[in-house]
Design an enzyme around this catalytic site. Structure first.
Site, PDB file in Angstrom:
ATOM      1  N   SER A 144       0.744  -1.173  -0.103  1.00  0.00           N
ATOM      2  CA  SER A 144      -0.001   0.263  -0.041  1.00  0.00           C
ATOM      3  C   SER A 144       0.862   1.151  -0.092  1.00  0.00           C
ATOM      4  O   SER A 144       1.976   1.225   0.323  1.00  0.00           O
ATOM      5  CB  SER A 144      -0.833   0.030   1.249  1.00  0.00           C
ATOM      6  OG  SER A 144      -1.881   1.346   1.308  1.00  0.00           O
ATOM      7  N   TYR A 157      -2.698   0.369  10.720  1.00  0.00           N
ATOM      8  CA  TYR A 157      -2.852  -0.275   9.461  1.00  0.00           C
ATOM      9  C   TYR A 157      -1.815   0.000   8.656  1.00  0.00           C
ATOM     10  O   TYR A 157      -0.918  -0.790   7.929  1.00  0.00           O
ATOM     11  CB  TYR A 157      -4.061   0.528   8.764  1.00  0.00           C
ATOM     12  CG  TYR A 157      -4.141  -0.174   7.033  1.00  0.00           C
ATOM     13  CD1 TYR A 157      -4.405  -1.315   6.864  1.00  0.00           C
ATOM     14  CD2 TYR A 157      -3.794   0.910   6.151  1.00  0.00           C
ATOM     15  CE1 TYR A 157      -4.382  -1.541   5.609  1.00  0.00           C
ATOM     16  CE2 TYR A 157      -3.742   0.534   4.993  1.00  0.00           C
ATOM     17  CZ  TYR A 157      -4.204  -0.846   4.553  1.00  0.00           C
ATOM     18  OH  TYR A 157      -4.373  -1.137   3.078  1.00  0.00           O
TER      19      TYR A 157
END
Ligand SMILES: NC(=O)c1ccc[n+]([C@@H]2O[C@H](COP(=O)([O-])OP(=O)(O)OC[C@H]3O[C@@H](n4cnc5c(N)ncnc54)[C@H](OP(=O)(O)O)[C@@H]3O)[C@@H](O)[C@H]2O)c1
Length: 250
Positions: A144, A157
């Site tokens: 990501s 996260y």
């Protein structure tokens, strides 16, 4: 090589294959000729993706699997080898994003992100590595943007995705000599159901055309999976205004 044959004879395991990036990746890998094994928890949704793949002429096997269960993950890999004879492509895609503020985060949300995004990735990598080394295959991780830059909106996260990238690069260093390719694909925002556990899913939060679509990430997955000798080591797929957004906040 035509699109429908470039992965002929290859077997791919995709986690999180019943939604978003995983469903699109499985569909595109199957369209390129791979036999795909679809893993996630919700079986009815896995069956729906498999049915679409089969009706387009592809081969798909449904394997309901919770990636946080190491025995289930080992069984996923063994069942795949028994059914198709090899594992050539693994897409570590299953992932969750929960909560935001560290000070207010429930332990349960922290634990779920660590269990799925970190432990699940380790369990599948460990189980699949001997088979991928044997096939000189392609091991793919969905990282990501949040694993490359600090993320004020969700540090936990982000940390799981930094772990994924650090792990993937080090696995690459460990097994590269054995002919296995390891790839990381880093999307920024993608219009999927991501974020729905605690709020509005990204497919509703973002207008079409404003951020990436899951099919675009799936194309990067297929590109990485199609490398025979080289490694597509890291692919960044960002919304076009991603860096401009930093500037606007000043
Ligand atoms: N969307 C974005 O903006 C974005 C950006 C960068 C990176 N990513 C990453 O891309 C990956 C896919 O996300 P997405 O956007 O496609 O999200 P999504 O639409 O919410 O899909 C998540 C998938 O993960 C599966 N999953 C969740 N927990 C699982 C578990 N314990 N065991 C097995 N499967 C599990 C879900 O299926 P079940 O619930 O049925 O198990 C679902 O198939 C994630 O790793 C995410 O971090 C997403």
């Amino acid at each position: 090589m035509s699109e429908s044959t470039r992965l002929d004879g290859e077997t791919a395991i995709v986690t999180g294959a019943n939604a978003g990036i995983g469903a699109e990746s499985a569909t595109q890998l199957a369209a390129a000729g791979a036999e795909v094994v679809l893993a996630a928890r919700r079986e009815d949704r896995l069956e729906a993706v498999a049915a679409d793949i089969r009706s387009a002429g592809g081969t798909a096997m449904v394997a309901p699997t919770d990636v946080t269960d190491e025995q289930a993950v080992a069984a996923l890999v063994e069942t795949t080898v028994e059914k198709f004879g090899s594992v050539d492509i693994v897409v570590n895609n299953a992932g969750v994003g929960r909560g935001d503020s560290v000070a207010e985060m429930e332990t349960e949300a922290y634990r779920q992100m660590m269990d799925v995004n970190v432990d699940g990735v380790f369990f599948l990598t460990r189980a699949a590595l001997p088979h991928l080394i044997e096939s000189e295959g392609n091991l793919i991780y969905i990282g990501s943007f949040a694993g490359q830059y600090p993320r004020p909106s969700n540090p936990v996260y982000a940390a799981t995705k930094w772990w994924v990238r650090g792990f993937a690069k080090s696995v690459m260093a460990q097994v590269g000599e054995e002919g296995l390719a390891v790839s990381i694909i880093n999307p920024s925002e993608v219009r999927t159901e991501f974020g729905s556990e605690d709020g509005q899913p990204f497919q509703e939060r973002f207008e079409p055309g404003s951020v990436s679509e899951p099919a675009e990430v799936a194309e990067a997955v297929c590109y990485a999976a199609s490398q025979d000798h080289s490694t597509a080591a890291e692919i960044d797929l960002f919304r076009r205004d991603k860096f401009a957004a930093f500037e606007k906040k000043r």
